[in-house]
Scaffold this motif. Sequence first.
Motif, PDB file in Angstrom:
ATOM      1  N   PRO A 196       9.225   8.825 -10.608  1.00 38.17           N
ATOM      2  CA  PRO A 196      10.134   9.665 -11.400  1.00 38.17           C
ATOM      3  C   PRO A 196       9.996  11.153 -11.123  1.00 38.17           C
ATOM      4  O   PRO A 196      10.851  11.941 -11.540  1.00 38.17           O
ATOM      5  CB  PRO A 196       9.741   9.332 -12.852  1.00 38.17           C
ATOM      6  N   GLY A 197       8.966  11.557 -10.387  1.00 33.89           N
ATOM      7  CA  GLY A 197       8.807  12.962 -10.043  1.00 33.89           C
ATOM      8  C   GLY A 197       9.507  13.363  -8.760  1.00 33.89           C
ATOM      9  O   GLY A 197       9.439  14.523  -8.343  1.00 33.89           O
ATOM     10  N   VAL A 198      10.221  12.413  -8.126  1.00 33.33           N
ATOM     11  CA  VAL A 198      10.872  12.670  -6.839  1.00 33.33           C
ATOM     12  C   VAL A 198      12.388  12.579  -6.981  1.00 33.33           C
ATOM     13  O   VAL A 198      12.910  11.647  -7.612  1.00 33.33           O
ATOM     14  CB  VAL A 198      10.405  11.657  -5.775  1.00 33.33           C
ATOM     15  N   THR A 199      13.104  13.544  -6.425  1.00 34.45           N
ATOM     16  CA  THR A 199      14.554  13.452  -6.276  1.00 34.45           C
ATOM     17  C   THR A 199      14.904  13.599  -4.803  1.00 34.45           C
ATOM     18  O   THR A 199      14.197  14.284  -4.055  1.00 34.45           O
ATOM     19  CB  THR A 199      15.291  14.540  -7.087  1.00 34.45           C
ATOM     20  N   SER A 200      15.995  12.961  -4.412  1.00 39.78           N
ATOM     21  CA  SER A 200      16.418  12.987  -3.005  1.00 39.78           C
ATOM     22  C   SER A 200      17.918  13.225  -2.935  1.00 39.78           C
ATOM     23  O   SER A 200      18.699  12.521  -3.591  1.00 39.78           O
ATOM     24  CB  SER A 200      16.070  11.655  -2.333  1.00 39.78           C
ATOM     25  N   SER A 249       0.829  -1.213   0.000  1.00 41.44           N
ATOM     26  CA  SER A 249       0.000   0.000   0.000  1.00 41.44           C
ATOM     27  C   SER A 249       0.860   1.259   0.000  1.00 41.44           C
ATOM     28  O   SER A 249       0.502   2.273  -0.611  1.00 41.44           O
ATOM     29  CB  SER A 249      -0.927  -0.003   1.219  1.00 41.44           C
ATOM     30  N   VAL A 250       2.022   1.201   0.688  1.00 45.16           N
ATOM     31  CA  VAL A 250       2.942   2.336   0.703  1.00 45.16           C
ATOM     32  C   VAL A 250       3.560   2.527  -0.674  1.00 45.16           C
ATOM     33  O   VAL A 250       3.671   3.657  -1.183  1.00 45.16           O
ATOM     34  CB  VAL A 250       4.037   2.129   1.772  1.00 45.16           C
ATOM     35  N   ILE A 251       3.964   1.432  -1.306  1.00 40.81           N
ATOM     36  CA  ILE A 251       4.535   1.497  -2.655  1.00 40.81           C
ATOM     37  C   ILE A 251       3.531   2.113  -3.625  1.00 40.81           C
ATOM     38  O   ILE A 251       3.867   3.003  -4.421  1.00 40.81           O
ATOM     39  CB  ILE A 251       4.956   0.092  -3.125  1.00 40.81           C
ATOM     40  N   ASP A 252       2.284   1.658  -3.546  1.00 40.60           N
ATOM     41  CA  ASP A 252       1.249   2.177  -4.441  1.00 40.60           C
ATOM     42  C   ASP A 252       1.013   3.670  -4.209  1.00 40.60           C
ATOM     43  O   ASP A 252       0.812   4.435  -5.165  1.00 40.60           O
ATOM     44  CB  ASP A 252      -0.058   1.412  -4.223  1.00 40.60           C
ATOM     45  N   GLN A 253       1.054   4.076  -2.928  1.00 42.70           N
ATOM     46  CA  GLN A 253       0.829   5.486  -2.615  1.00 42.70           C
ATOM     47  C   GLN A 253       1.951   6.359  -3.170  1.00 42.70           C
ATOM     48  O   GLN A 253       1.703   7.447  -3.698  1.00 42.70           O
ATOM     49  CB  GLN A 253       0.712   5.672  -1.093  1.00 42.70           C
ATOM     50  N   ILE A 254       3.184   5.874  -3.072  1.00 40.09           N
ATOM     51  CA  ILE A 254       4.329   6.624  -3.596  1.00 40.09           C
ATOM     52  C   ILE A 254       4.213   6.761  -5.111  1.00 40.09           C
ATOM     53  O   ILE A 254       4.382   7.853  -5.674  1.00 40.09           O
ATOM     54  CB  ILE A 254       5.657   5.924  -3.231  1.00 40.09           C
ATOM     55  N   LYS A 255       3.925   5.671  -5.770  1.00 39.68           N
ATOM     56  CA  LYS A 255       3.847   5.694  -7.236  1.00 39.68           C
ATOM     57  C   LYS A 255       2.735   6.605  -7.744  1.00 39.68           C
ATOM     58  O   LYS A 255       2.833   7.166  -8.840  1.00 39.68           O
ATOM     59  CB  LYS A 255       3.639   4.273  -7.761  1.00 39.68           C
ATOM     60  N   ALA A 256       1.690   6.765  -6.943  1.00 37.99           N
ATOM     61  CA  ALA A 256       0.539   7.558  -7.378  1.00 37.99           C
ATOM     62  C   ALA A 256       0.694   9.050  -7.105  1.00 37.99           C
ATOM     63  O   ALA A 256      -0.148   9.848  -7.539  1.00 37.99           O
ATOM     64  CB  ALA A 256      -0.723   7.044  -6.691  1.00 37.99           C
ATOM     65  N   LEU A 257       1.766   9.462  -6.412  1.00 44.58           N
ATOM     66  CA  LEU A 257       1.932  10.880  -6.083  1.00 44.58           C
ATOM     67  C   LEU A 257       2.101  11.713  -7.354  1.00 44.58           C
ATOM     68  O   LEU A 257       3.008  11.462  -8.155  1.00 44.58           O
ATOM     69  CB  LEU A 257       3.156  11.079  -5.190  1.00 44.58           C
TER      70      LEU A 257
END
Length: 513
Positions: free
Chosen positions: A146-150, A106-114
């Motif tokens: 792909p919209g996140v950089t760290s 569920s966490v993976i899905d939430q991240i991908k959907a951001l």
Amino acid sequence: MLDANIKAQLSAYLEKLQRPIELVASFDDSAKAREMRDLLVDIASLSAKVSLRENGNAARRPSFAIGLPGEAPRIHFAGIPMGHEFTSLVLALLQTGGHPPKVEQSVIDQIKALPGSFDFETYISLSCHNCPDVVQALNLMAVLNPGVTSTMIDGAMFQDEVNARQIMAVPTTYLNGAEFGAGRMLIEEILAKVDTGAAARAAEELGKKDAFDVLVVGGGPAGAAAAIYAARKGIRTGVVAERFGGQVMDTLGIENFISVSHTEGPKLVAALEQHVKDYEVDVMNLQRAAKLTPGELIEVELENGATLKSKSVILATGARWREMNVPGEKEYKAKGVCFCPHCDGPLFKGKRVAVVGGGNSGVEAAIDLAGIVAHVTLLEFADTLRADAVLQKKLYSLPNITVIKSAQTTEVTGDGQKVNGIVYKDRVSEEVKFVELEGIFVQIGLLPNTDWLKGTVDLSRFGEIEIDAKGHTSVPGVFAAGDCTTVPYKQIVIAMGAGATASLSAFDHLIRS
């Protein structure tokens, strides 16, 4: 750079790579750049799936990035991630290379959907044991979306940035150039801040849960022990906690946990969490209790509006750092006022700081800081220090520590952006004095997390939940354990025993009622 043992271990980890990855370095001519290059060369030599390119164009130098060949990398390290951050480096390599993360789907899905773009920068110190949690969470988000950089930034290496942004506590995270958060954050906490609908969805799901037999409020040592003992009885058990592990997560060295000569707080918490997960326990993390309503089914209302019901409740909410409650303290928190000398100490290298508190924690903090900062002033309210004799002996042996007793702190001063001094009253002469400095470390004990229980269960004058020898509170069906109670000697091992006691008492209550 890496010794033979670490190379062997890292080589074994890199066998788990499922696709090629690329290290992209941006060097200057500094000694740190040469050290970083040695590290990257070592890593690239351990796997045919890892390549090194030295023509990076990052503004921060020396630094390097991890990505896929032909793609712009999204994980960056502005610093040499050794010490506590070495695990962050290893996980970044593995996850970029396709190794699956150990998080809920569920966490993976939430991240991908951001939706949108998220550029995170996290300032850390290599001695900080809380920083890797933030770095690893943001790195994982960068891998999956792909919209996140760290970017991890070693504050000691990039001191000019730290000074320019007036960062005085780690980890401190920026999002798209604006300050996002300070302190340890789990990936769920980060997602809750960037995903505005997450809290409402969580409240809706929590509200649908059936009543528990035992509901434990708190996820520290007492709460974990209570949950395990309850689950082993085969009854429906839940744990609701603001953060699993509680205060132990902020504890570095633990040397008095019987049968374990030395461990660290995060390691102990990880073991506790895994032990709880071995049983059918419903763990509801990142949830703060707001109200307790007694009844045939006891209700625990959460801050997000959801209400949980249970036949019995065990309160194990622990304690938090005690604050001085003087003018300027809140205004300059994380801007010079700190509570973790081990985490934030490196940011004050060569500067003047104060430690408020003369117990073991305060004296230990002063000793640790003396090896980093220019000078330490230790302020103690009483006319004698309360720390162990061996610690006092070490304290007085250090030339850059000044001890002031009978000192009542009255104000934290600053220039509007950061701390510049502390004001105290000499309790003997009544004279008010000022100490010019750049940092203040508060070490004056703990406060029980029981404000939300006032008027519901009996509390002591110190705010502790009053319990008997079996963990009973003044409310039938409600039990309590750990640092939030009147139990003497606030220790991890005592909290665990108290948690077990409260759980057995709750089970006894259930079978008799």
